[in-house]
Design an enzyme around this catalytic site. Structure first.
Site, PDB file in Angstrom:
ATOM      1  N   LYS A 275       0.848  -1.189   0.000  1.00 48.81           N
ATOM      2  CA  LYS A 275       0.000   0.000   0.000  1.00 48.81           C
ATOM      3  C   LYS A 275       0.884   1.240   0.000  1.00 48.81           C
ATOM      4  O   LYS A 275       1.040   1.899  -1.001  1.00 48.81           O
ATOM      5  CB  LYS A 275      -0.947  -0.019   1.199  1.00 48.81           C
ATOM      6  N   HIS A 338      -6.787 -10.970  13.041  1.00 53.07           N
ATOM      7  CA  HIS A 338      -7.194 -10.202  11.859  1.00 53.07           C
ATOM      8  C   HIS A 338      -8.711 -10.167  11.722  1.00 53.07           C
ATOM      9  O   HIS A 338      -9.287  -9.193  11.223  1.00 53.07           O
ATOM     10  CB  HIS A 338      -6.568 -10.818  10.604  1.00 53.07           C
ATOM     11  N   ARG A 341     -11.288  -7.233  12.645  1.00 49.60           N
ATOM     12  CA  ARG A 341     -11.690  -6.188  11.708  1.00 49.60           C
ATOM     13  C   ARG A 341     -13.052  -6.511  11.102  1.00 49.60           C
ATOM     14  O   ARG A 341     -13.927  -5.643  10.983  1.00 49.60           O
ATOM     15  CB  ARG A 341     -10.629  -6.052  10.616  1.00 49.60           C
ATOM     16  N   HIS A 364      -9.297   0.209   3.647  1.00 46.74           N
ATOM     17  CA  HIS A 364      -9.550  -0.361   2.323  1.00 46.74           C
ATOM     18  C   HIS A 364      -9.740   0.828   1.395  1.00 46.74           C
ATOM     19  O   HIS A 364     -10.839   1.173   1.001  1.00 46.74           O
ATOM     20  CB  HIS A 364     -10.801  -1.235   2.331  1.00 46.74           C
TER      21      HIS A 364
END
Length: 410
Positions: A275, A338, A341, A364
């Site tokens: 990212k 995880h 989330r 996102h």
């Protein structure tokens, strides 16, 4: 008279200072010295006498020396200097040797590390390269590598039972090849030709509880579970309250927090690999601030990390710490680190919060830097309300309150 294999093998240095010379024909001869036996060829080019070296016996046999002589004569017939052709080939070989895949890969890796990547990210990538890639293609000139060679290397990883790692390695190799192209050491990216050529990895299931009843029970068990270190419990609670990615939680430093602004500013380098758009702001609820106050009292005055590890001053909490905790609690296959989330996303969606703001809070985000910056700014006010609402909802579930608090006005 031509030389024979027996003669070449048995002939010895006779004591001449420059060595003895034994002709084979066509300019080829064997120079025998105390240090060894050397193949040479006398020729003329542009009217000047020259000498060409073919190597040392026995590494270069009589038959191989004759073949090289014949090749040199073909070059002369084409008006080319065989000595110059040889020098150009050696120069090209030296350049290729100086630009092996290993050299370029390590240079690219060091460049990425200097740009501020998290140490855990660079360390894991280097381990993958050294385990799977460099032993197979590291010594090859990067410009000479073919898609079939890269595919063969990746298929070994797939055959070892790690299709996902192979897919990730194809992406890493592609970045290395693109770096080689940008630095004039390769002309193409063979990894790019392998799209669709690898086994598609199965999507990794990340268990998550998505109903208030189940998630509330999980939160209450987390508060009362006895086989748990205080710092691990606080890490789990902060993970619940902020729903950042595991790597972002583990690499959090105190300097990333502005407690007066009630914000956790996750640096781009600490975010999901690939990212790296910009820092991600996580608004902090009153409940999250309370966890941070407990952490500060526990270890904040003596360490830079929120969750230091047990292997030295600069180590951090293991990536498996919270998943192991949830497993011991009896939630293996039901709730993962995880997966917190997805739990928050599902429960908050039911409360009417906009999908756009929730997706932005999950990071996102759009790949475009401009769009990503706009989206983060646009939704920050709403995201503050979302995180406050989530903090209140978590507190209610922890207390066993069956009445959900009203969500703030949008």
């Amino acid at each position: 008279m031509s030389l024979t294999d027996t003669f070449v093998r048995q002939v010895k240095h006779q004591g001449a200072e420059i060595g003895e010379r034994y002709a084979d024909g066509g300019g080829l001869y064997l120079r025998v010295k105390a240090a060894g036996k050397y193949w040479r060829m006398d020729y003329r080019f542009a009217g000047k006498p020259k000498v060409l070296s073919f190597g040392v016996y026995p590494a270069v046999s009589l038959a191989k020396a004759r073949k090289r002589r014949d090749q040199a004569k073909e070059l002369l017939a084409d008006s080319k200097d065989p000595g110059e052709v040889k020098r150009e080939a050696e120069t090209a070989q030296e350049a290729a040797s100086a630009n092996t895949f290993r050299l370029v890969a390590m240079e690219w890796h060091a460049m990425r590390a200097k740009r501020g990547e998290a140490a855990t990210t660079t360390g894991k990538r280097l381990a993958h390269l050294e385990t799977h890639v460099l032993p197979e293609i590291g010594s090859r000139a990067i410009a000479d590598l073919k898609p079939s060679e890269v595919l063969a290397m990746l298929n070994k990883v797939v055959d070892g039972g790690s299709a996902y790692t192979a897919t990730r390695l194809r992406e890493i190799c592609g970045q290395i090849f693109r770096y080689a192209i940008a630095t004039d050491r390769a002309d193409r990216n063979p990894a790019g030709d392998l799209r669709g050529a690898l086994e598609v990895p199965r999507v990794k299931h990340r268990p998550a509880l998505t109903t208030r009843r189940e998630f509330g029970e999980f939160l209450r068990n987390l508060l009362t579970y006895e086989n748990c270190q205080p710092m691990t419990r606080l890490a789990a609670r902060l993970a619940v309250l902020t729903w950042t990615r595991p790597v972002e939680l583990r690499t959090a430093r105190w300097e990333h927090f502005d407690l007066e602004a009630r914000e956790w500013r996750v640096p781009a380098a600490n975010m999901k690999e690939g990212k790296h758009l910009q820092a991600h702001t996580v608004p902090l609820s009153a409940q999250a601030l309370s966890v941070l106050a407990e952490l500060r009292a526990l270890n904040g005055e003596r360490v830079q990390w929120l969750f230091p590890g047990n292997h030295g001053a600069d180590s951090i909490m293991s990536e498996n710490t919270l998943n192991l905790l949830f497993k011991r609690m009896g939630y293996e296959g039901k709730q993962s680190h995880h997966g917190l989330r997805a739990s928050a996303r599902s429960l908050l969606s039911e409360r009417g919060w906009s999908a756009a703001a929730l997706e932005t809070q999950l990071d996102h985000a759009e790949r475009s830097k401009v769009v990503a910056a706009y989206a983060r700014s646009e939704h920050l006010v709403e995201r503050r309300k979302i995180m406050d609402d989530w903090g209140e909802l978590v507190a209610a579930m922890e207390s066993g309150d069956n009445v959900a608090p009203l969500r703030p006005a949008a």
